[in-house]
Design a protein around this motif. Sequence first.
Motif, short mmCIF file in Angstrom:
data_model
loop_
_atom_site.label_atom_id
_atom_site.label_comp_id
_atom_site.label_asym_id
_atom_site.label_seq_id
_atom_site.Cartn_x
_atom_site.Cartn_y
_atom_site.Cartn_z
N VAL A 13 -7.81 -27.89 -79.81
CA VAL A 13 -6.19 -27.62 -79.77
C VAL A 13 -5.83 -26.39 -79.13
CG1 VAL A 13 -4.19 -27.25 -80.89
CG2 VAL A 13 -5.82 -28.82 -81.91
N VAL A 14 -5.24 -26.56 -77.88
CA VAL A 14 -5.10 -25.41 -77.10
C VAL A 14 -3.51 -25.11 -76.87
CG1 VAL A 14 -5.50 -24.41 -74.75
CG2 VAL A 14 -7.30 -25.77 -75.94
N VAL A 15 -3.10 -23.70 -76.92
CA VAL A 15 -1.95 -23.53 -76.61
C VAL A 15 -1.72 -22.77 -75.29
CG1 VAL A 15 0.16 -22.18 -77.15
CG2 VAL A 15 -0.99 -23.40 -78.91
N VAL A 16 -0.91 -23.18 -74.24
CA VAL A 16 -0.78 -22.26 -73.19
C VAL A 16 0.61 -21.99 -73.02
CG1 VAL A 16 -1.19 -22.39 -70.55
CG2 VAL A 16 -2.86 -23.72 -71.94
N THR A 17 0.82 -20.76 -72.79
CA THR A 17 2.30 -20.12 -72.64
C THR A 17 2.50 -20.22 -71.13
OG1 THR A 17 1.81 -17.83 -72.54
CG2 THR A 17 2.22 -18.92 -74.90
N GLY A 18 3.78 -20.38 -70.73
CA GLY A 18 4.05 -20.30 -69.39
C GLY A 18 3.60 -21.36 -68.68
N ALA A 19 3.60 -22.66 -69.24
CA ALA A 19 2.56 -23.96 -68.78
C ALA A 19 3.42 -24.50 -67.64
CB ALA A 19 2.36 -24.51 -69.97
N THR A 20 4.51 -24.20 -67.42
CA THR A 20 5.32 -25.17 -66.38
C THR A 20 5.00 -24.81 -65.05
OG1 THR A 20 7.21 -23.44 -66.37
CG2 THR A 20 7.33 -25.35 -67.80
N GLY A 21 4.31 -24.16 -64.56
CA GLY A 21 3.99 -23.65 -63.16
C GLY A 21 2.71 -22.81 -63.00
N GLY A 22 2.26 -22.73 -61.83
CA GLY A 22 1.11 -21.83 -61.40
C GLY A 22 0.01 -21.99 -62.18
N VAL A 23 -0.61 -20.77 -62.52
CA VAL A 23 -1.50 -20.68 -63.26
C VAL A 23 -1.48 -21.19 -64.74
CG1 VAL A 23 -3.33 -19.09 -64.52
CG2 VAL A 23 -2.30 -18.52 -62.16
N GLY A 24 -0.72 -21.07 -65.45
CA GLY A 24 -0.50 -21.88 -66.48
C GLY A 24 -0.39 -23.50 -66.36
N ARG A 25 0.20 -24.02 -65.49
CA ARG A 25 0.07 -25.48 -65.18
C ARG A 25 -1.29 -25.91 -64.92
NH1 ARG A 25 4.53 -28.53 -63.41
NH2 ARG A 25 3.84 -30.66 -62.80
N ALA A 26 -2.04 -25.14 -63.97
CA ALA A 26 -3.44 -25.49 -63.67
C ALA A 26 -4.30 -25.42 -64.85
CB ALA A 26 -3.83 -24.66 -62.40
N THR A 27 -4.11 -24.52 -65.54
CA THR A 27 -5.00 -24.11 -66.75
C THR A 27 -4.84 -25.38 -67.92
OG1 THR A 27 -4.54 -21.73 -66.75
CG2 THR A 27 -5.36 -22.79 -68.74
N ALA A 28 -3.39 -25.82 -68.04
CA ALA A 28 -3.16 -26.84 -69.10
C ALA A 28 -3.90 -28.19 -68.50
CB ALA A 28 -1.79 -27.07 -68.95
N ARG A 29 -4.07 -28.26 -67.34
CA ARG A 29 -4.89 -29.63 -66.61
C ARG A 29 -6.11 -29.43 -66.84
NH1 ARG A 29 -0.91 -29.59 -61.66
NH2 ARG A 29 -2.78 -28.54 -60.68
N ALA A 30 -6.58 -28.23 -66.73
CA ALA A 30 -7.94 -28.06 -66.89
C ALA A 30 -8.83 -28.17 -68.46
CB ALA A 30 -8.33 -26.53 -66.19
N PHE A 31 -7.68 -27.77 -69.45
CA PHE A 31 -8.10 -27.91 -70.76
C PHE A 31 -8.00 -29.64 -70.83
CE2 PHE A 31 -7.52 -23.52 -71.38
CZ PHE A 31 -8.54 -22.98 -72.17
N ALA A 32 -7.17 -30.20 -70.47
CA ALA A 32 -6.83 -31.54 -70.54
C ALA A 32 -7.95 -32.36 -69.93
CB ALA A 32 -5.56 -32.01 -69.73
N ALA A 33 -8.48 -31.81 -68.97
CA ALA A 33 -9.65 -32.59 -68.49
C ALA A 33 -10.92 -32.61 -69.27
CB ALA A 33 -9.98 -32.01 -66.95
N ARG A 34 -10.84 -31.90 -70.18
CA ARG A 34 -11.78 -31.67 -71.29
C ARG A 34 -11.67 -32.57 -72.46
NH1 ARG A 34 -14.94 -26.83 -72.02
NH2 ARG A 34 -14.48 -27.01 -74.22
N GLY A 35 -10.42 -33.23 -72.36
CA GLY A 35 -10.05 -33.99 -73.52
C GLY A 35 -9.46 -33.17 -74.64
N ASP A 36 -9.09 -31.78 -74.46
CA ASP A 36 -8.32 -31.18 -75.41
C ASP A 36 -6.87 -31.52 -75.62
OD1 ASP A 36 -10.72 -29.48 -75.83
OD2 ASP A 36 -10.13 -28.29 -74.16
N LYS A 37 -6.28 -31.38 -76.74
CA LYS A 37 -5.17 -31.54 -76.97
C LYS A 37 -4.21 -30.20 -76.38
CE LYS A 37 -6.32 -33.91 -81.00
NZ LYS A 37 -6.01 -34.03 -82.59
#
Length: 343
Positions: A13-37
């Motif tokens: 379970v991962v929380v990403v703040t500022g997740a709508t754009g830029g680094v936050g958006r790319a980071t959310a995708r990167a964690f999701a690619a691992r199968g994370d929530k």
Amino acid sequence: MRTTGPPRNGGRVVVVTGATGGVGRATARAFAARGDKVALLARGREGLAAAADDVRRAGGEALVVGVDVSDARAVEDAARQVEDTLGPVDVWVNNAFTGVFAPFTEVTPEEFRRVTEVTYLGFVNGTRAALRHMLPRDRGTIVQVGSALAYRGIPLQAAYCGAKHAIQGFNESLRCELLHTGSGVRTTMVQLPGVNTPQFDWVLNRMPGRARPVAPVYQPEVAARAIVHAASHARRREYWVGGSTAATLIANAVAPGLLDRYLARTNVDAQQDRGAPDGPANLWEPADGPRGRDFGAHGRFDDEAKGGGPQQWLSRNRGWLGAALTAGAGVLATRRLTGQVRR
């Protein structure tokens, strides 16, 4: 996109703040690619909805939580919502920020305070909310997304640089406290270079030209890979991303006065492109609000942005590399000594 290490027991379970754009958006995708929530914390409705779609397409589970990270109580409520919906938080990534591009004398006290409340206190609020849940379990990782500007201030970004410096000091203090108590909770910081994000089109800008990152510019996926790696290797206190970050931090440690003069000569122009600023400012409201627009992860610098480089590998493996260099130096010294004895 390649990420580092396997997910834990079907995904963290991962929380990403500022997740709508830029680094936050790319980071959310990167964690999701691992199968994370992935819990996506930000203000903009359009960006949050699009980021959630990205997470699901990448293979993760998404939870959207609209929140202004400068509001400590709202962040606490968001953390409880994540725990109730997705389960115990394993990783909390503090990334949300805002800024003003202008000389310090042209930034109002209210604007300076707002940048500080979002960019610095937002990290403090996120860290406190994460610790409230992680400390009783004695596990979890907090990743602070920093910048070369956490060590080295530059012109036109006094409020942002001040906030990043504050995060650096805050994180070091917290890290010492966790080590003192023998806590299983880890904190680490990832220092970034200039990144190709939409922030340069939505930052409040009082300069004659359009805001831009100082070259060389890196793609947000480079930052995202470093953040995902740091989340799994948080015993390291800090990661430097990009050769420009390493060069800046080393130069600032060795000759800060000389660097002052260099930046004074070059960095006002280096942070501007031709053309007048025309984007929405996200200082007080989310940039996607008035226009109903999703900005995504990338800015307008795709043509020049780098997708990687050797420095990130060196940063990840500097312990191993240092040991190898030490061993090599020992072998050379032994050979020289042997040769001297034979002579």
